[in-house]
Structure formats: C-alpha cells, structure tokens
Design an enzyme around this catalytic site. Structure first.
Site, PDB file in Angstrom:
ATOM      1  CB  SER A  16      -1.022   0.011   1.003  1.00 58.21           C
ATOM      2  OG  SER A  16      -0.242   0.257   2.320  1.00 58.21           O
ATOM      3  NE  ARG A  91      14.183 -11.793   2.495  1.00 52.69           N
ATOM      4  CZ  ARG A  91      14.157 -13.076   3.283  1.00 52.69           C
ATOM      5  NH1 ARG A  91      15.327 -13.214   3.856  1.00 52.69           N
ATOM      6  NH2 ARG A  91      13.343 -13.754   3.129  1.00 52.69           N
ATOM      7  CB  ILE A  93      19.593  -3.135   4.259  1.00 50.15           C
ATOM      8  CG1 ILE A  93      18.329  -2.803   3.606  1.00 50.15           C
ATOM      9  CG2 ILE A  93      20.679  -2.706   3.254  1.00 50.15           C
ATOM     10  CD1 ILE A  93      17.885  -3.226   2.528  1.00 50.15           C
ATOM     11  CG  HIS A 109       9.104   1.247  12.391  1.00 46.80           C
ATOM     12  ND1 HIS A 109       9.239  -0.348  11.873  1.00 46.80           N
ATOM     13  CD2 HIS A 109       8.856   1.262  13.499  1.00 46.80           C
ATOM     14  CE1 HIS A 109       9.116  -1.041  13.404  1.00 46.80           C
ATOM     15  NE2 HIS A 109       8.634   0.192  14.187  1.00 46.80           N
TER      16      HIS A 109
HETATM   17  C1  GRF Z   1       4.046  -0.479   6.848  1.00 43.40           C
HETATM   18  O1  GRF Z   1       3.028  -0.375   7.912  1.00 43.40           O
HETATM   19  C2  GRF Z   1       5.239   0.003   7.055  1.00 43.40           C
HETATM   20  O2  GRF Z   1       5.331   0.784   8.126  1.00 43.40           O
HETATM   21  C3  GRF Z   1       6.069  -1.292   7.454  1.00 43.40           C
HETATM   22  O3  GRF Z   1       5.270  -2.233   6.665  1.00 43.40           O
HETATM   23  C4  GRF Z   1       4.201  -2.069   6.419  1.00 43.40           C
HETATM   24  C5  GRF Z   1       4.128  -2.169   4.888  1.00 43.40           C
HETATM   25  O4  GRF Z   1       2.897  -2.119   4.500  1.00 43.40           O
HETATM   26  N1  GRF Z   1       7.540  -1.148   7.322  1.00 43.40           N
HETATM   27  P1  GRF Z   1       2.493  -1.925   2.854  1.00 43.40           P
HETATM   28  O5  GRF Z   1       2.915  -3.274   2.020  1.00 43.40           O
HETATM   29  O6  GRF Z   1       2.897  -0.651   2.400  1.00 43.40           O
HETATM   30  O7  GRF Z   1       0.834  -2.072   2.768  1.00 43.40           O
END
Ligand code: GRF
Length: 189
Positions: A16, A91, A93, A109
């Site tokens: 997303s 993963r 890096i 995050h």
């Molecule tokens: C997000 O909440 C991001 O903060 C975290 O992983 C999630 C990924 O969601 N690192 P999407 O795959 O972008 O919907």
C-alpha cells in the site's frame, strides 16, 4: 520524465505504501524497479498495474545475503537507481547495499521510533497500553529500525482501538507522509 531521479522500492507484502508513492502527484522521481523477496506478495500485482519493472528473488536460492544483494545491486545499477525506499521489506539490509547506497536508503516504520522496533510494532504499542504511537521515516543503517530519523508523525490510540482500526489510522498517515518526505529529500539533493 527521463531527467527525474531514479529510485527503487523494496517491498515484501501488500504494497500500500508503494501504491501511495506511485499515486503521488509530481513526485520528483521515477520508480524504475520494484524489488521483492516473495513471489506471492500482493505488491507484485500492483507493480504490474503500474508497469514498474520487477525483480523477484528467492533468498533461499542464494548462498547468503551478500550473494543476493550483489544480484540486487546489479539490477539497481542497470536501472540507474540512486535512492532506495523500503516499504514493508522484511529483510535487514546488509553491507553490500549499505555501502553502495550510503545515506540513500530510507525506511518507513509504524511506530514512533525508538519505541517499538522490529516486527508487530502496532501490536506492541497496543500491548504497551500507550496513548499514542505513530509513523517514523528514517535512514537505514546496519541495525533494525535504528537509523537517523527524518520525520515522525503521531497517531493517537483510543481505548476502543483494535489492531485493525489502529493499522488503518497508521497507514492513512503513512500514505501521506512517505511521498511528502520523499519529495523533500529529493528536492534537497
Ligand atoms: C507499513 O506499515 C510499514 O510501515 C512497515 O510495513 C508496512 C508495509 O505495508 N514497514 P504495505 O505493504 O506498504 O501495505
């Protein structure tokens, strides 16, 4: 179009945030590669829709992290990538990519770092019964969610919030904040 900065998105899941980056208007970059480590990840369908070139790899097929990161690096170079945006890439890096893209790898995050690092950050915040959590965008270093913070936005937690409702609130913030920060970073360079 061709003189835009070229960037790659790394994702393992739904995508997303990748979608939000692709939908953002007038972003001063072109996403020339989607790197994904899971062949069943939903983000792959999204990348096909946007016609982003995709590199899918199976980590188990390589001897170690350095081996698959060398392969990724090769793909990134071919696509002229200058920036890497991690969006749910599950993963760590390694030194191969960190060295090649010093200060040019960014992650999003779902917590107010340094609180609730690692997996299940939203559930961690609910379990801790805190009143607010949020979103952090930071540079990536060798640790897990430890690099220098670029931007943060708070999301309040209400008593009735569940994992589902809080995730929705956080993602709404993520989808605005990530493109905004990417724009600021690229305009600065
Ligand atoms: C997000 O909440 C991001 O903060 C975290 O992983 C999630 C990924 O969601 N690192 P999407 O795959 O972008 O919907």
């Amino acid at each position: 179009m061709t003189n835009l900065t070229k960037a790659a998105v790394f994702a393992s899941g739904t995508g997303s945030n990748y979608d939000a980056i692709m939908r953002a208007e007038n972003l001063p970059c072109q996403i020339t590669l989607l790197v994904c480590d899971r062949k069943d990840a939903k983000v792959i369908q999204k990348a096909k829709y946007y016609k982003t070139p995709i590199f899918i790899f199976e980590p188990q097929a390589y001897r170690d992290k350095a081996a698959y990161e060398r392969k990724i690096l090769n793909k990134l170079k071919k696509r002229g990538v200058e920036w890497i945006f991690l969006a749910g890439y599950m993963r760590i890096i390694g030194p191969t990519l960190l060295k090649a893209f010093k200060g040019k790898i960014v992650n999003i995050h779902p917590s107010l770092l340094p609180k609730f690092k690692g997996k299940d950050a939203i559930q961690q915040a609910l379990d801790a019964k805190v009143k607010e959590t949020g979103v952090t965008i930071h540079y990536v270093d060798e640790g897990i969610d430890t690099g220098p913070i670029i931007a943060q936005q708070t999301v309040s937690i209400h008593q009735e919030d569940t994992l589902k409702t809080l995730t929705e609130k956080i993602q709404k913030v993520e989808h605005k904040l990530y493109p905004t920060v990417i724009r600021q970073l690229l305009e600065r360079t």
